[in-house]
Design a protein around this motif. Sequence first.
Motif, mmCIF file in Angstrom:
data_model
loop_
_atom_site.group_PDB
_atom_site.id
_atom_site.type_symbol
_atom_site.label_atom_id
_atom_site.label_comp_id
_atom_site.label_asym_id
_atom_site.label_seq_id
_atom_site.Cartn_x
_atom_site.Cartn_y
_atom_site.Cartn_z
ATOM 1 N N TRP A 4 1.151 -1.407 -0.171
ATOM 2 C CA TRP A 4 0.354 0.135 -0.250
ATOM 3 C C TRP A 4 1.043 1.202 0.304
ATOM 4 O O TRP A 4 0.446 2.484 -0.614
ATOM 5 C CB TRP A 4 -0.435 -0.230 1.302
ATOM 6 N N ARG A 5 1.542 1.236 0.537
ATOM 7 C CA ARG A 5 2.913 2.379 0.658
ATOM 8 C C ARG A 5 3.700 2.667 -0.660
ATOM 9 O O ARG A 5 3.320 3.370 -0.912
ATOM 10 C CB ARG A 5 3.873 2.036 1.945
ATOM 11 N N ARG A 6 3.371 1.485 -1.935
ATOM 12 C CA ARG A 6 4.545 1.536 -2.645
ATOM 13 C C ARG A 6 3.449 2.425 -3.098
ATOM 14 O O ARG A 6 3.583 2.965 -4.238
ATOM 15 C CB ARG A 6 5.079 0.249 -2.894
ATOM 16 N N ASP A 7 2.051 1.280 -2.919
ATOM 17 C CA ASP A 7 1.156 1.942 -4.696
ATOM 18 C C ASP A 7 0.417 3.451 -4.295
ATOM 19 O O ASP A 7 0.477 4.281 -4.890
ATOM 20 C CB ASP A 7 -0.032 0.987 -4.203
ATOM 21 N N LEU A 8 0.695 4.027 -2.787
ATOM 22 C CA LEU A 8 0.417 5.601 -2.639
ATOM 23 C C LEU A 8 1.094 6.353 -3.133
ATOM 24 O O LEU A 8 1.742 7.521 -2.830
ATOM 25 C CB LEU A 8 0.359 5.791 -1.286
ATOM 26 N N GLN A 9 2.913 5.443 -3.109
ATOM 27 C CA GLN A 9 3.953 6.868 -3.480
ATOM 28 C C GLN A 9 3.962 6.845 -4.580
ATOM 29 O O GLN A 9 4.724 7.705 -5.411
ATOM 30 C CB GLN A 9 5.576 6.285 -3.015
ATOM 31 N N PHE A 10 3.686 5.459 -5.750
ATOM 32 C CA PHE A 10 3.666 5.607 -7.294
ATOM 33 C C PHE A 10 2.586 6.524 -7.779
ATOM 34 O O PHE A 10 2.423 7.807 -8.445
ATOM 35 C CB PHE A 10 3.289 4.365 -7.385
ATOM 36 N N GLU A 11 0.978 6.636 -6.941
ATOM 37 C CA GLU A 11 0.307 7.681 -6.852
ATOM 38 C C GLU A 11 0.744 9.181 -6.701
ATOM 39 O O GLU A 11 0.899 9.637 -7.625
ATOM 40 C CB GLU A 11 -1.108 7.791 -6.359
ATOM 41 N N LEU A 12 1.516 9.065 -5.715
ATOM 42 C CA LEU A 12 1.863 10.924 -5.518
ATOM 43 C C LEU A 12 3.148 11.155 -6.594
ATOM 44 O O LEU A 12 3.168 12.285 -7.170
ATOM 45 C CB LEU A 12 2.657 10.320 -4.388
ATOM 46 N N VAL A 13 3.692 10.210 -7.195
ATOM 47 C CA VAL A 13 4.896 10.433 -8.286
ATOM 48 C C VAL A 13 3.807 11.174 -9.199
ATOM 49 O O VAL A 13 4.198 11.914 -10.443
ATOM 50 C CB VAL A 13 6.013 9.578 -8.255
ATOM 51 N N GLY A 14 2.974 10.379 -9.301
ATOM 52 C CA GLY A 14 1.686 10.249 -10.766
ATOM 53 C C GLY A 14 1.273 12.033 -10.558
ATOM 54 O O GLY A 14 1.205 12.459 -11.609
ATOM 55 N N ASN A 15 0.672 12.257 -9.264
ATOM 56 C CA ASN A 15 -0.055 13.315 -9.260
ATOM 57 C C ASN A 15 1.282 14.810 -9.559
ATOM 58 O O ASN A 15 1.382 15.686 -10.193
ATOM 59 C CB ASN A 15 -0.062 13.985 -7.418
ATOM 60 N N HIS A 16 2.432 14.632 -8.819
ATOM 61 C CA HIS A 16 3.570 15.408 -9.184
ATOM 62 C C HIS A 16 3.890 15.882 -10.513
ATOM 63 O O HIS A 16 4.263 16.858 -10.958
ATOM 64 C CB HIS A 16 5.389 14.754 -8.408
ATOM 65 N N LEU A 17 3.872 14.532 -11.138
ATOM 66 C CA LEU A 17 4.483 14.533 -12.629
ATOM 67 C C LEU A 17 3.164 15.139 -13.599
ATOM 68 O O LEU A 17 3.178 15.917 -14.285
ATOM 69 C CB LEU A 17 4.870 13.726 -13.379
ATOM 70 N N SER A 18 1.871 15.216 -13.515
ATOM 71 C CA SER A 18 0.472 15.354 -13.821
ATOM 72 C C SER A 18 0.854 17.181 -13.727
ATOM 73 O O SER A 18 0.574 17.537 -14.296
ATOM 74 C CB SER A 18 -0.845 14.678 -13.845
ATOM 75 N N GLY A 19 0.537 17.711 -12.594
ATOM 76 C CA GLY A 19 0.857 18.899 -11.963
ATOM 77 C C GLY A 19 2.378 19.304 -13.054
ATOM 78 O O GLY A 19 2.072 20.774 -13.606
ATOM 79 N N VAL A 20 3.405 19.025 -13.204
ATOM 80 C CA VAL A 20 4.495 19.587 -14.117
ATOM 81 C C VAL A 20 3.830 19.143 -15.390
ATOM 82 O O VAL A 20 4.029 20.557 -16.369
ATOM 83 C CB VAL A 20 5.751 18.729 -13.544
ATOM 84 N N ALA A 21 3.429 18.478 -15.624
ATOM 85 C CA ALA A 21 2.830 18.378 -17.678
ATOM 86 C C ALA A 21 1.564 19.463 -17.125
ATOM 87 O O ALA A 21 1.420 20.182 -18.347
ATOM 88 C CB ALA A 21 1.970 16.999 -17.364
ATOM 89 N N ALA A 22 0.743 19.546 -16.325
ATOM 90 C CA ALA A 22 -0.219 20.873 -16.760
ATOM 91 C C ALA A 22 0.358 21.783 -16.828
ATOM 92 O O ALA A 22 0.055 23.095 -17.098
ATOM 93 C CB ALA A 22 -0.669 20.451 -15.493
ATOM 94 N N TYR A 23 1.361 22.244 -15.778
ATOM 95 C CA TYR A 23 2.394 23.300 -15.955
ATOM 96 C C TYR A 23 2.646 23.709 -17.535
ATOM 97 O O TYR A 23 2.145 24.810 -17.635
ATOM 98 C CB TYR A 23 3.178 23.663 -15.304
ATOM 99 N N ARG A 24 3.473 22.953 -17.944
ATOM 100 C CA ARG A 24 3.594 23.097 -19.482
ATOM 101 C C ARG A 24 2.720 23.437 -20.212
ATOM 102 O O ARG A 24 2.918 24.471 -21.304
ATOM 103 C CB ARG A 24 4.986 22.071 -19.579
#
Length: 86
Positions: A4-24
């Motif tokens: 569960w921790r691994r899955d949550l970390q994966f989703e949090l990285v995705g959250n960050h990457l989606s924010g960067v992509a949205a800004y771009r």
Amino acid sequence: MVGWRRDLQFELVGNHLSGVAAYRDEPPWTSAQWPRHAEIGRIGYDLLARCWLTPAKQLLADPDDLARQIGRMVNGAGPIDTSSSS
């Protein structure tokens, strides 16, 4: 719990990457959405930290606090001011 921790970390990285992509791709939209986006990430990392600090086979301390924070975001109340917390 490790999965569960691994899955949550994966989703949090995705959250960050989606924010960067949205800004771009959509800077004006991202500027308007960023406080909410960042708050969701902060709550997620707070949850992840609590998971790592909780001994195996024990429940999280004060899960209602996280539920209130998530509820505020879901209900559109906006980010929580954590600048005065310890």
